[in-house]
Design a protein around this motif. Structure first.
Motif, PDB file in Angstrom:
ATOM      1  N   TYR A  36       1.069  -1.170   0.136  1.00  0.00           N
ATOM      2  CA  TYR A  36       0.114  -0.005   0.080  1.00  0.00           C
ATOM      3  C   TYR A  36       0.665   1.130  -0.091  1.00  0.00           C
ATOM      4  CZ  TYR A  36      -3.921  -3.016   1.464  1.00  0.00           C
ATOM      5  OH  TYR A  36      -5.029  -3.966   1.438  1.00  0.00           O
ATOM      6  N   ALA A  37       1.921   1.269   0.740  1.00  0.00           N
ATOM      7  CA  ALA A  37       2.638   2.501   0.888  1.00  0.00           C
ATOM      8  C   ALA A  37       3.603   2.795  -0.472  1.00  0.00           C
ATOM      9  CB  ALA A  37       3.890   1.987   1.850  1.00  0.00           C
ATOM     10  N   LEU A  38       3.935   1.529  -1.142  1.00  0.00           N
ATOM     11  CA  LEU A  38       4.603   1.730  -2.495  1.00  0.00           C
ATOM     12  C   LEU A  38       3.736   2.471  -3.482  1.00  0.00           C
ATOM     13  CD1 LEU A  38       7.256   1.386  -3.889  1.00  0.00           C
ATOM     14  CD2 LEU A  38       6.677  -0.874  -4.607  1.00  0.00           C
ATOM     15  N   TYR A  39       2.550   1.812  -3.390  1.00  0.00           N
ATOM     16  CA  TYR A  39       1.331   2.417  -4.188  1.00  0.00           C
ATOM     17  C   TYR A  39       1.059   3.804  -4.040  1.00  0.00           C
ATOM     18  CZ  TYR A  39      -3.215   3.050  -6.539  1.00  0.00           C
ATOM     19  OH  TYR A  39      -4.335   3.467  -7.122  1.00  0.00           O
ATOM     20  N   ALA A  40       0.983   4.260  -2.751  1.00  0.00           N
ATOM     21  CA  ALA A  40       0.751   5.642  -2.264  1.00  0.00           C
ATOM     22  C   ALA A  40       1.820   6.702  -2.768  1.00  0.00           C
ATOM     23  CB  ALA A  40       0.523   5.595  -0.819  1.00  0.00           C
ATOM     24  N   MET A  41       3.046   6.015  -2.787  1.00  0.00           N
ATOM     25  CA  MET A  41       4.183   6.882  -3.387  1.00  0.00           C
ATOM     26  C   MET A  41       3.978   6.940  -4.910  1.00  0.00           C
ATOM     27  SD  MET A  41       7.171   4.653  -1.345  1.00  0.00           S
ATOM     28  CE  MET A  41       8.718   6.075  -2.181  1.00  0.00           C
ATOM     29  N   GLY A  42       3.664   6.019  -5.559  1.00  0.00           N
ATOM     30  CA  GLY A  42       3.279   6.215  -6.981  1.00  0.00           C
ATOM     31  C   GLY A  42       1.997   7.196  -7.277  1.00  0.00           C
ATOM     32  N   ARG A  43       1.092   7.012  -6.452  1.00  0.00           N
ATOM     33  CA  ARG A  43      -0.042   7.944  -6.957  1.00  0.00           C
ATOM     34  C   ARG A  43       0.128   9.281  -6.413  1.00  0.00           C
ATOM     35  NH1 ARG A  43      -5.063   7.359  -2.822  1.00  0.00           N
ATOM     36  NH2 ARG A  43      -3.430   8.185  -1.400  1.00  0.00           N
ATOM     37  N   ASN A  44       1.300   9.574  -5.366  1.00  0.00           N
ATOM     38  CA  ASN A  44       1.424  10.889  -4.986  1.00  0.00           C
ATOM     39  C   ASN A  44       2.324  11.423  -6.110  1.00  0.00           C
ATOM     40  OD1 ASN A  44       0.088  11.289  -2.621  1.00  0.00           O
ATOM     41  ND2 ASN A  44       2.174  10.706  -1.261  1.00  0.00           N
ATOM     42  N   ALA A  45       3.231  10.730  -6.801  1.00  0.00           N
ATOM     43  CA  ALA A  45       4.041  11.024  -7.919  1.00  0.00           C
ATOM     44  C   ALA A  45       3.284  11.566  -9.079  1.00  0.00           C
ATOM     45  CB  ALA A  45       5.038   9.947  -8.360  1.00  0.00           C
ATOM     46  N   ILE A  46       2.193  10.802  -9.169  1.00  0.00           N
ATOM     47  CA  ILE A  46       1.184  11.299 -10.304  1.00  0.00           C
ATOM     48  C   ILE A  46       0.606  12.649  -9.919  1.00  0.00           C
ATOM     49  CG2 ILE A  46      -1.136  10.978 -11.468  1.00  0.00           C
ATOM     50  CD1 ILE A  46      -0.703   8.016 -11.264  1.00  0.00           C
ATOM     51  N   ARG A  47       0.390  12.699  -8.590  1.00  0.00           N
ATOM     52  CA  ARG A  47      -0.189  14.129  -8.225  1.00  0.00           C
ATOM     53  C   ARG A  47       0.784  15.073  -8.244  1.00  0.00           C
ATOM     54  NH1 ARG A  47      -2.053  12.442  -2.373  1.00  0.00           N
ATOM     55  NH2 ARG A  47      -2.847  14.667  -2.276  1.00  0.00           N
ATOM     56  N   MET A  48       2.045  14.797  -8.097  1.00  0.00           N
ATOM     57  CA  MET A  48       3.013  15.803  -8.245  1.00  0.00           C
ATOM     58  C   MET A  48       3.447  16.191  -9.762  1.00  0.00           C
ATOM     59  SD  MET A  48       5.161  15.484  -4.772  1.00  0.00           S
ATOM     60  CE  MET A  48       5.568  13.559  -4.994  1.00  0.00           C
ATOM     61  N   GLU A  49       2.934  15.352 -10.709  1.00  0.00           N
ATOM     62  CA  GLU A  49       3.254  15.429 -12.277  1.00  0.00           C
ATOM     63  C   GLU A  49       4.488  14.810 -12.249  1.00  0.00           C
ATOM     64  OE1 GLU A  49       2.360  19.212 -13.562  1.00  0.00           O
ATOM     65  OE2 GLU A  49      -0.004  19.204 -12.852  1.00  0.00           O
ATOM     66  N   ASP A  50       5.063  13.776 -11.769  1.00  0.00           N
ATOM     67  CA  ASP A  50       6.040  13.240 -12.166  1.00  0.00           C
ATOM     68  C   ASP A  50       6.128  11.935 -12.621  1.00  0.00           C
ATOM     69  OD1 ASP A  50       8.738  12.163 -12.085  1.00  0.00           O
ATOM     70  OD2 ASP A  50       9.433  12.957  -9.796  1.00  0.00           O
ATOM     71  N   ALA A  51       5.848  11.767 -14.027  1.00  0.00           N
ATOM     72  CA  ALA A  51       5.293  10.706 -14.509  1.00  0.00           C
ATOM     73  C   ALA A  51       6.302   9.572 -14.453  1.00  0.00           C
ATOM     74  CB  ALA A  51       4.941  11.033 -16.149  1.00  0.00           C
ATOM     75  N   GLU A  52       7.608  10.108 -14.614  1.00  0.00           N
ATOM     76  CA  GLU A  52       8.899   9.233 -14.658  1.00  0.00           C
ATOM     77  C   GLU A  52       8.892   8.397 -13.253  1.00  0.00           C
ATOM     78  OE1 GLU A  52      13.772   9.177 -15.053  1.00  0.00           O
ATOM     79  OE2 GLU A  52      12.526  10.936 -15.714  1.00  0.00           O
ATOM     80  N   GLN A  53       8.936   8.987 -12.222  1.00  0.00           N
ATOM     81  CA  GLN A  53       9.006   8.357 -10.879  1.00  0.00           C
ATOM     82  C   GLN A  53       7.739   7.563 -10.744  1.00  0.00           C
ATOM     83  OE1 GLN A  53       8.348  10.854  -7.401  1.00  0.00           O
ATOM     84  NE2 GLN A  53       9.764   9.621  -6.191  1.00  0.00           N
ATOM     85  N   ALA A  54       6.367   7.965 -11.140  1.00  0.00           N
ATOM     86  CA  ALA A  54       5.173   7.195 -11.078  1.00  0.00           C
ATOM     87  C   ALA A  54       5.523   5.788 -11.937  1.00  0.00           C
ATOM     88  CB  ALA A  54       3.969   8.061 -11.759  1.00  0.00           C
TER      89      ALA A  54
END
Length: 456
Positions: free
Chosen positions: A136-154
């Motif tokens: 869940y934590a790793l998924y939340a990090m990816g979702r936050n990356a999308i919210r921060m518009e960092d597609a590469e990190q997502a």
């Protein structure tokens, strides 16, 4: 004299050191902070106060439990402080770390949140629950990356979380959006093999096939979108918060209520309901809805129609009338041998929620429309089988609806759907054709007819 002086100085110094240690310990004690909001559920704050009093002893678990209680009620800033204190006591406490990260997430501090979630991902796991928390934590990090518009990190984070359907969905969606459809398709198909009725993955499949220009595959994917009911959870917040919300307030009594209803212990249901109503008084508490419904059910089972009508009148005065309440009022009037009033309430309830039980009651006791209601009962029973992927057992129900009401375009359409998904295409075409004749505005039937004609 010199010896006496030396002794006095020593005593003073010892006392000063002791006083300093005492003051340092006192300063280190953290006082739990609780919200001061006035809540409609008056039982929440006293329960949180009990948790706060226990947390003052400094135990890691007690601070964590206080954080859980606060988080469950949406007090994220207060919960954050409790989780911080728990982590001061034990920086390796994984649940506290996750709760802390979640609070940062919910209050919009995404970068800080990802740092905190990262510590969860890197932490030692002892149980399957810990492992799930890391996913869940790793998924939340990816979702936050999308919210921060960092597609590469997502992309990187979701790929790292491969095998978790929600992460696979987000990764496939990113690929479809960026034009890398060929990368997305294998991931979509892999998940559909495991979750064949995933609405989200079938929708992605349709978008991917449209992007590739494969109209036939896109049409079949769209057909599965219409059929699918299983939703891939893309937001773990509800799964995480709901159990915590159930720990305090009147929500904590829902489990007892559920058990009593399942056991059909209507006396126990009334006891629990009355305890809750006594607690909340005249407050309008949304969480009280299950208790209201249970009390109505208990009174009906105990053949106490006036109790039902008294409760309905109270709810009506508070503006809290819904289909369940109206149906219960109708049932109560039937017990009082007043079918006219019963039918009136059932018809009002039907406009809000056209359920099988209401159609059955109106078919049994109504003066008009029996054929329509009987047809609707069969139709809705067929839909229940359909939603459970019992296509063959759904067919007799849809056929029964048609036998009762041959002009039901909806029944003809769903009969066609059953045959279509069972690959009995001639029968499907006949049913779709009849549906289109009865309802020329039903575009989905015409789409299926066109598709079947192109296959010939």
């Amino acid at each position: 004299m010199r010896i006496t002086f030396t002794i006095l100085v020593t005593v003073v110094l010892v006392e000063l050191v002791a006083a300093g240690i005492y003051l340092q310990q006192e300063a280190a004690i953290t006082i739990p902070l609780l919200p001061r909001e006035h809540l409609t559920d008056p039982s929440i704050i006293p329960q949180l106060e009990v948790l706060a009093a226990a947390a003052e002893s400094g135990s890691v678990d007690q601070w964590y439990r206080l954080g859980e209680g606060l988080l469950g009620k949406g007090f994220y800033s207060h919960a954050e402080l409790a989780f911080r204190q728990s982590l001061r006591e034990d920086p390796s406490h994984l649940k506290s770390q996750f709760g802390f990260a979640f609070c940062l997430d919910r209050t919009g501090r995404m970068e800080e949140s990802n740092v905190a979630y990262g510590k969860v991902v890197q932490g030692a796991t002892l149980t399957s629950e810990d492992q799930a928390m890391q996913v869940y934590a790793l998924y939340a990090m990816g979702r936050n990356a999308i919210r921060m518009e960092d597609a590469e990190q997502a992309h990187r984070l979701f790929q790292q979380n491969s095998g978790y359907p929600a992460a696979d969905y987000q990764l496939a969606k990113l690929w479809v959006r960026s034009g890398d459809t060929e990368k997305a398709l294998p991931l979509i198909r892999k998940n559909l093999a495991n979750i064949p009725f995933s609405l989200g993955f079938h929708f992605l499949d349709q978008r991917a096939q449209d992007a590739l220009g494969d109209r036939r595959a896109a049409f079949m994917a769209k057909s599965m979108v219409d059929r699918s009911a299983y939703l891939v959870s893309l937001n773990f917040n509800t799964d995480y918060v709901a159990p915590l919300n159930a720990q305090t307030g009147i929500n904590s009594r829902v489990t007892d209520l559920t058990v009593a209803r399942e056991d059909e212990d209507w006396d126990r249901v009334e006891v629990i309901g009355n305890e809750v109503f006594s607690l909340i008084g005249d407050s309008s508490v949304f969480a009280a809805k299950p208790f209201v419904d249970a009390m109505l059910q208990a009174s009906l089972h105990k053949q106490h129609p006036q109790e039902v009508l008294d409760l309905v009148a109270k709810l009506k005065s508070e503006g809290r009338i819904d289909a369940i309440t109206l149906e219960a009022a109708g049932d109560a009037y039937l017990l009082l041998n007043d079918p006219t009033q019963a039918i009136a309430y059932w018809q009002r309830a039907l406009r809000l929620n056209p359920s099988i039980s209401l159609h059955e009651k109106l078919a049994d006791h109504g003066n008009v429309g029996e054929r329509f209601h009987r047809s609707q009962v069969a139709l809705k029973q067929g839909l229940e089988h359909y939603r459970r992927n019992r296509l063959r057992s759904a067919i007799p129900k849809f056929q029964q609806a048609i036998d009762i009401n041959p002009d039901s375009a909806v029944a003809w359409y769903y009969l066609g759907e059953m045959y279509f998904h069972l690959d009995q295409l001639d029968e499907a075409a006949k049913a779709y054709q009849k549906c289109s004749e009865l309802d020329p505005q039903r575009g989905k039937a015409f789409d299926k007819i066109d598709y079947l004609r192109q296959r010939e």
